[in-house]
Design a protein around this motif. Structure first.
Motif, mmCIF file in Angstrom:
data_model
loop_
_atom_site.group_PDB
_atom_site.id
_atom_site.type_symbol
_atom_site.label_atom_id
_atom_site.label_comp_id
_atom_site.label_asym_id
_atom_site.label_seq_id
_atom_site.Cartn_x
_atom_site.Cartn_y
_atom_site.Cartn_z
ATOM 1 N N TYR A 24 7.133 -8.839 -4.316
ATOM 2 C CA TYR A 24 5.603 -8.197 -3.855
ATOM 3 C C TYR A 24 4.919 -9.431 -3.272
ATOM 4 N N PHE A 25 4.326 -9.808 -2.020
ATOM 5 C CA PHE A 25 3.147 -10.773 -1.765
ATOM 6 C C PHE A 25 1.733 -9.658 -2.145
ATOM 7 N N ILE A 26 0.841 -10.002 -2.705
ATOM 8 C CA ILE A 26 -0.570 -9.004 -2.927
ATOM 9 C C ILE A 26 -1.418 -9.630 -2.470
ATOM 10 N N SER A 27 -1.885 -9.677 -1.268
ATOM 11 C CA SER A 27 -2.491 -10.227 -1.096
ATOM 12 C C SER A 27 -5.025 -9.938 -1.541
ATOM 13 N N GLY A 29 1.045 1.875 -3.883
ATOM 14 C CA GLY A 29 2.736 1.970 -3.355
ATOM 15 C C GLY A 29 3.323 1.250 -4.391
ATOM 16 N N LEU A 30 3.217 -0.189 -4.902
ATOM 17 C CA LEU A 30 3.663 -1.011 -6.136
ATOM 18 C C LEU A 30 3.516 0.195 -6.952
ATOM 19 N N GLY A 75 0.654 -0.980 0.161
ATOM 20 C CA GLY A 75 -0.202 0.045 0.087
ATOM 21 C C GLY A 75 0.869 0.713 0.259
ATOM 22 N N THR A 76 2.061 1.315 1.097
ATOM 23 C CA THR A 76 2.464 2.448 0.666
ATOM 24 C C THR A 76 4.556 1.656 0.855
ATOM 25 N N ILE A 77 5.092 1.970 0.085
ATOM 26 C CA ILE A 77 6.309 1.962 0.005
ATOM 27 C C ILE A 77 7.456 2.917 0.386
ATOM 28 N N ARG A 78 7.457 4.221 -0.611
ATOM 29 C CA ARG A 78 8.566 5.443 -0.912
ATOM 30 C C ARG A 78 8.189 5.751 0.994
ATOM 31 N N ALA A 79 7.133 6.147 1.350
ATOM 32 C CA ALA A 79 7.076 6.688 2.847
ATOM 33 C C ALA A 79 7.247 6.097 3.832
#
Ligand code: ZN
Ligand code: ZN
Length: 313
Positions: A86-89, A98-99, A56-60
């Motif tokens: 990445y595992f995405i549910s 984020g991805l 959901g959020t990566i860089r921040a």
């Protein structure tokens, strides 16, 4: 002075190596704040080889982790080289934004998910109308940065460039969305269970969690399961007719009771439950925490993760 630093370093290394998993949350909420949405880096301690559980959020989140000295490197290194996949549910934006947003700056890696989710990415996200196709299948031009790896229920899948593997299970998440959970296993056979968004079996009229608890109970009995990461989105005051496939403290406690029934009386005493996906707004977060602690008859060890703060399991 130098000796003290060396000593501290050795103590820290020892602490790292005696643990099974390192978890760095890049985002912990289930809405309300786009800089802090579900994403958890999991890996073996000290190796800097992580699978991101949702994105959901990566860089921040990386920025907060760097500011807190959880990582001693650059933003670019964490994004491109520490995150190995990445595992995405499921496809809700609070688990994938984020991805998608960081895809132009990311490095080549895999996206692990069930086929429904991969189809959703092909149709709605990595497509020319909404973004560009950074993946390896779907709309042309295909930029081939991400490779979709299709998960199969109950089949163990190694995570490339890490010592981890995942065993996926399906979850029920309201009327319109499916979701997924994974047992993440390290090289020693220790396991953490991560659940994407989920409703309770009683509300969803489902047996998905019952099936998951059977597997989890066996791992608790063999002392391999180190923690369960599970959502609680709303306080108990949320009507059961308006849960949209989520849990409240009461429903989590019902589900944990089902798990204890399978694993044995007292088996969850001091067991680590990492509570994810709280939805901010008003005093909801404090309410949820209070309601969990006030009715903790099983004696579990509730933990509320913080963005950027390393947790050893
Ligand atoms: Zn969500
Ligand atoms: Zn969702």
């Amino acid at each position: 002075m130098q000796k003290t630093i060396l000593l501290l370093f050795l103590v820290f290394q020892n602490l790292l190596w005696s643990q099974s998993f390192e978890l760095v949350p890049l985002g912990v909420y289930g809405g309300g704040d786009e800089s802090n949405l579900s994403a958890y880096l999991i890996g073996e301690p000290g190796r800097n080889e992580f699978l991101s559980l949702d994105a959901g959020t990566i860089r921040a989140g990386i920025r907060v982790a760097l500011a807190q000295k959880t990582f001693d490197t650059t933003e670019e290194t964490v994004l491109k080289s520490y995150i190995k996949g990445y595992f995405i549910s499921h496809g809700h934006l609070d688990h994938v934004a984020g991805l998608i947003i960081n895809s132009p700056d990311d490095s080549k890696k895999n996206i692990y998910a069930f086929d429904d989710l991969i189809d959703l990415f092909k149709k709605h996200y990595f497509t020319n109308g909404t973004w560009s196709n950074f993946a390896n299948e779907g709309d042309g031009p295909i930029l081939n940065k991400y490779r979709y790896i299709s998960l199969e229920k109950g089949r163990k899948q190694p995570i490339e460039n890490t010592a981890l593997s995942v065993e996926p299970f399906e979850l029920s998440h309201g009327e319109y969305s499916k979701s997924a959970a994974v047992f993440v296993e390290n090289s020693q056979g220790d396991v953490v269970l991560y659940l994407g968004d989920t409703g309770a079996d009683r509300i969803e009229k489902s047996e998905k969690l019952a099936l998951l608890w059977q597997r989890a109970a066996a791992l608790i009995q063999s002392k391999k399961l180190k923690a369960v990461m599970i959502e609680v989105s709303f306080p108990n005051s949320q009507p059961e007719t308006a849960l949209y496939g989520h849990l409240t403290p009461r429903l989590l406690q019902e589900e944990l009771q089902s798990l204890e029934n399978l694993a044995g009386k007292g088996s969850l005493s001091q067991f680590k439950i990492i509570v994810t996906h709280l939805k901010p707004g008003g005093n909801q977060i404090e309410l949820i925490k209070g309601e969990l602690e006030a009715n903790n008859e099983l004696g579990v060890d509730y933990h509320f993760p913080k963005q950027g703060e390393r947790l050893l399991l």
